[in-house]
Enzyme design. Structure first.
Site, short mmCIF file in Angstrom:
data_model
loop_
_atom_site.label_atom_id
_atom_site.label_comp_id
_atom_site.label_asym_id
_atom_site.label_seq_id
_atom_site.Cartn_x
_atom_site.Cartn_y
_atom_site.Cartn_z
N LEU A 1 0.83 -1.22 0.00
CA LEU A 1 0.00 0.00 0.00
C LEU A 1 0.86 1.26 0.00
O LEU A 1 0.33 2.37 -0.03
CB LEU A 1 -0.92 0.00 1.24
CG LEU A 1 -1.88 -1.19 1.33
CD1 LEU A 1 -2.72 -1.11 2.59
CD2 LEU A 1 -2.78 -1.26 0.10
N SER A 2 2.19 1.08 0.04
CA SER A 2 3.08 2.24 0.11
C SER A 2 2.95 3.17 -1.11
O SER A 2 2.95 4.39 -0.93
CB SER A 2 4.53 1.80 0.30
OG SER A 2 4.64 1.18 1.57
N THR B 1 11.13 -4.25 1.17
CA THR B 1 10.29 -5.15 1.95
C THR B 1 10.81 -6.59 1.81
O THR B 1 11.84 -6.84 1.17
CB THR B 1 8.80 -4.97 1.59
OG1 THR B 1 8.03 -5.74 2.52
CG2 THR B 1 8.46 -5.40 0.17
N LYS C 1 15.12 -7.15 3.22
CA LYS C 1 15.50 -6.16 4.24
C LYS C 1 16.88 -6.43 4.86
O LYS C 1 17.60 -5.50 5.18
CB LYS C 1 14.45 -6.14 5.37
CG LYS C 1 13.12 -5.54 4.94
CD LYS C 1 12.18 -5.40 6.13
CE LYS C 1 10.88 -4.78 5.69
NZ LYS C 1 10.04 -4.36 6.82
N ASP D 1 10.87 1.04 10.64
CA ASP D 1 9.77 0.19 11.14
C ASP D 1 9.55 0.36 12.66
O ASP D 1 8.44 0.59 13.11
CB ASP D 1 10.06 -1.29 10.84
CG ASP D 1 9.87 -1.62 9.37
OD1 ASP D 1 9.06 -0.96 8.70
OD2 ASP D 1 10.53 -2.58 8.90
N ALA E 1 8.94 -13.48 17.37
CA ALA E 1 10.37 -13.15 17.47
C ALA E 1 11.01 -13.06 16.08
O ALA E 1 12.16 -13.43 15.90
CB ALA E 1 11.08 -14.21 18.33
N GLY E 2 10.26 -12.58 15.11
CA GLY E 2 10.77 -12.46 13.73
C GLY E 2 11.36 -11.09 13.45
O GLY E 2 11.78 -10.37 14.37
N GLY E 3 11.39 -10.72 12.18
CA GLY E 3 11.99 -9.46 11.75
C GLY E 3 11.28 -8.24 12.31
O GLY E 3 11.93 -7.26 12.72
N ALA E 4 9.97 -8.28 12.34
CA ALA E 4 9.21 -7.13 12.87
C ALA E 4 9.50 -6.95 14.36
O ALA E 4 9.66 -5.83 14.86
CB ALA E 4 7.72 -7.33 12.64
N GLY F 1 -2.65 -1.95 13.81
CA GLY F 1 -1.42 -1.99 13.01
C GLY F 1 -1.29 -0.92 11.95
O GLY F 1 -0.18 -0.66 11.47
P1 ATR Z 1 8.42 -10.99 10.08
O1 ATR Z 1 9.75 -10.72 9.45
O2 ATR Z 1 7.28 -10.39 9.32
O3 ATR Z 1 8.37 -10.66 11.52
P2 ATR Z 1 9.00 -13.82 10.39
O4 ATR Z 1 10.43 -13.51 10.59
O5 ATR Z 1 8.65 -14.94 9.49
O6 ATR Z 1 8.18 -12.56 9.87
O7 ATR Z 1 8.37 -14.06 11.84
C1 ATR Z 1 7.08 -14.40 12.00
C2 ATR Z 1 6.79 -14.61 13.48
O8 ATR Z 1 5.45 -15.05 13.58
C3 ATR Z 1 7.65 -15.68 14.13
O9 ATR Z 1 7.88 -15.30 15.48
C4 ATR Z 1 6.77 -16.91 14.06
O10 ATR Z 1 7.00 -17.88 15.04
P3 ATR Z 1 8.13 -19.04 14.82
O11 ATR Z 1 9.44 -18.38 15.17
O12 ATR Z 1 7.76 -20.11 15.77
O13 ATR Z 1 8.05 -19.44 13.38
C5 ATR Z 1 5.41 -16.28 14.30
N1 ATR Z 1 4.32 -17.11 13.78
C6 ATR Z 1 3.97 -17.28 12.49
N2 ATR Z 1 2.89 -18.10 12.40
C7 ATR Z 1 2.57 -18.46 13.66
C8 ATR Z 1 1.53 -19.27 14.23
N3 ATR Z 1 0.63 -19.89 13.48
N4 ATR Z 1 1.48 -19.38 15.59
C9 ATR Z 1 2.40 -18.76 16.37
N5 ATR Z 1 3.40 -17.97 15.89
C10 ATR Z 1 3.48 -17.82 14.56
#
Ligand code: ATR
Length: 288
Positions: free
Chosen positions: A23-24, A69, A73, A110, A136-139, A254
């Site tokens: 949407l940017s 994106t 990143k 971000d 605990a992902g990138g966001a 969000g």
């Molecule tokens: P982003 O960069 O957008 O943050 P990401 O690095 O893929 O995306 O991280 C996604 C996060 O959502 C992770 O913490 C993931 O948990 P895992 O480390 O166990 O994979 C979490 N996540 C995604 N789907 C999930 C689900 N169905 N239930 C619980 N956590 C989920």
């Protein structure tokens, strides 16, 4: 000739794969138009092996800036001439500026965008607060860095894969020694034990996106003054936020992070104050 030159648009693009959903362009082009700025923002979908070449040709192709994106990143971090301190700490960039000397600089807006939306939309200052992350992902990394720089008291990270939460804590407790870090697996028992002392609960994961899956968290254990925040903006009101509203807890959607990360990028490219209400209106037109 003079007329022709003044109508030439400077190029800005979002690169990623996929980018069709972004949407940017809508938000940024509305802002450029409102301020009568000579920029045009487009979407460019790149494959993995096109990324390095794309960065090499940035200057030649007359780009004034980029947004980056998923999945580029982290990789793009190594393709710029300079990095902001925040981007170095996060280890990923979502914004690039190219100045008139051709210097390419990487930023990450971000986390700061998330912080700005907390402050501006719900007047919540995270300083000295107990924060809980789901994911605990990138966001999560970007928001973690921004909030730790604002001196939160404690961060507890719950993640489906506990080891990823552990790694994140171990990496950042050295960098932010004044913040207390804890990590847990995503279990009701552990959540219920942490919730009573939580000021702000943030879903940093993708759960809830487009109505797929939903987080069933024991929200009744949160104190009445707690805020429940979700970085997912499609839909704007996720199941998590709906459950929190039912319990009369304050919520934070969000859309704010999307808006403010874009507003900070706009400022970096143009050196002008972003027209926030116009950018928000452009997003609201397409977000149910
Ligand atoms: P982003 O960069 O957008 O943050 P990401 O690095 O893929 O995306 O991280 C996604 C996060 O959502 C992770 O913490 C993931 O948990 P895992 O480390 O166990 O994979 C979490 N996540 C995604 N789907 C999930 C689900 N169905 N239930 C619980 N956590 C989920």
């Amino acid at each position: 000739m003079k007329n022709k030159i003044s109508t030439i648009k400077k190029k800005i693009a979002i690169i990623g794969n996929p980018v069709s959903h972004s949407l940017s362009p809508r938000m940024q082009n509305a802002a450029f138009k409102a301020l009568k700025l000579p920029y045009r923002y487009s979407k460019i979908e790149l494959s993995e092996n096109e990324l390095v070449f794309f960065f090499k040709l940035l200057k030649k192709n007359n780009f004034a800036g980029l947004n980056i994106t998923i999945p580029f990143k982290e990789k793009s971090l190594h393709l710029v001439d300079q990095l902001s301190d925040e981007a170095k700490l996060i280890g990923a960039i979502n914004t690039v500026t190219i100045d008139k000397n051709g210097i390419v600089k990487g930023f990450n807006t971000d986390g700061e965008g998330y912080f700005q939306s907390l402050i501006q939309e719900i007047k919540f200052n995270p300083k000295n607060k107990n924060i809980v992350f789901i994911g605990a992902g990138g966001a999560a990394r970007a928001i973690l860095v921004s909030l730790c720089r604002k001196r939160i008291k404690k961060l507890t990270i719950f993640n489906r894969t506990k080891n990823k939460a552990k790694q994140l804590c171990q990496e950042f407790e050295k960098k932010f020694p004044k913040v207390k870090f804890a990590y847990e697996s995503l279990e009701d028992k552990r959540l219920a034990a942490t919730f009573p002392t939580t000021d702000l609960l943030i879903n940093t994961s993708s759960v809830g996106l487009k109505g797929k899956d939903s987080l069933n968290l024991p929200l009744t254990f949160l104190p009445k003054k707690a805020i429940v925040s979700d970085i997912v903006y499609r839909p704007r009101k996720t199941d998590l936020l709906k459950s929190a509203e039912k319990l009369k807890l304050k919520t934070h959607e969000g859309l704010g992070m999307l808006l403010h990360q874009g507003a900070l990028a706009f400022q970096l490219w143009t050196q002008k104050a972003p027209p926030l209400s116009i950018m928000k209106k452009a997003l609201l037109k397409v977000l149910p």
